[in-house]
Design a protein around this motif. Sequence first.
Motif, PDB file in Angstrom:
ATOM      1  N   ILE A 188     -22.215 -30.816 -44.996  1.00  0.00           N
ATOM      2  CA  ILE A 188     -22.525 -29.893 -43.911  1.00  0.00           C
ATOM      3  C   ILE A 188     -21.286 -29.722 -43.030  1.00  0.00           C
ATOM      4  N   SER A 189     -20.934 -28.476 -42.760  1.00  0.00           N
ATOM      5  CA  SER A 189     -19.779 -28.182 -41.911  1.00  0.00           C
ATOM      6  C   SER A 189     -20.197 -27.332 -40.726  1.00  0.00           C
ATOM      7  N   TRP A 190     -19.483 -27.451 -39.634  1.00  0.00           N
ATOM      8  CA  TRP A 190     -19.721 -26.648 -38.439  1.00  0.00           C
ATOM      9  C   TRP A 190     -18.429 -26.624 -37.636  1.00  0.00           C
ATOM     10  N   GLN A 191     -18.337 -25.642 -36.755  1.00  0.00           N
ATOM     11  CA  GLN A 191     -17.199 -25.553 -35.851  1.00  0.00           C
ATOM     12  C   GLN A 191     -17.409 -26.518 -34.690  1.00  0.00           C
ATOM     13  N   ARG A 192     -16.381 -27.239 -34.329  1.00  0.00           N
ATOM     14  CA  ARG A 192     -16.477 -28.128 -33.169  1.00  0.00           C
ATOM     15  C   ARG A 192     -16.556 -27.282 -31.899  1.00  0.00           C
ATOM     16  N   PRO A 193     -17.366 -27.711 -30.928  1.00  0.00           N
ATOM     17  CA  PRO A 193     -17.410 -26.964 -29.666  1.00  0.00           C
ATOM     18  C   PRO A 193     -16.086 -27.122 -28.909  1.00  0.00           C
ATOM     19  N   ILE A 194     -15.823 -26.183 -28.030  1.00  0.00           N
ATOM     20  CA  ILE A 194     -14.641 -26.229 -27.174  1.00  0.00           C
ATOM     21  C   ILE A 194     -15.058 -26.885 -25.862  1.00  0.00           C
ATOM     22  N   VAL A 195     -14.314 -27.903 -25.431  1.00  0.00           N
ATOM     23  CA  VAL A 195     -14.647 -28.641 -24.211  1.00  0.00           C
ATOM     24  C   VAL A 195     -13.501 -28.477 -23.215  1.00  0.00           C
ATOM     25  N   THR A 196     -13.843 -28.044 -22.006  1.00  0.00           N
ATOM     26  CA  THR A 196     -12.840 -27.895 -20.948  1.00  0.00           C
ATOM     27  C   THR A 196     -13.374 -28.539 -19.674  1.00  0.00           C
ATOM     28  N   ASP A 197     -12.462 -28.806 -18.748  1.00  0.00           N
ATOM     29  CA  ASP A 197     -12.855 -29.380 -17.467  1.00  0.00           C
ATOM     30  C   ASP A 197     -11.968 -28.783 -16.381  1.00  0.00           C
ATOM     31  N   ASN A 198     -12.547 -28.514 -15.229  1.00  0.00           N
ATOM     32  CA  ASN A 198     -11.794 -27.887 -14.142  1.00  0.00           C
ATOM     33  C   ASN A 198     -10.754 -28.818 -13.526  1.00  0.00           C
TER      34      ASN A 198
END
Length: 65
Positions: free
Chosen positions: A28-38
């Motif tokens: 099973i493959s998926w795109q990793r989410p994008i994580v940002t912080d202010n």
Amino acid sequence: MRNKEPPVLTDCPSDIIYDDITTTYKRISWQRPIVTDNSGVLPSVTSNIQPGSLLDVPGSYEVII
């Protein structure tokens, strides 16, 4: 001053469902989410299952953030 805003996750994959499985495991493959912080500091993100992993099927796996 403390950063009081939580990190932001975008592009989280929706549920991945396979209903025509004929084997006992599936890659099973998926795109990793994008994580940002202010804060400007890159958040540390860990996972115990990586995209492209062989998973037992049928099965149910939960991602907790």
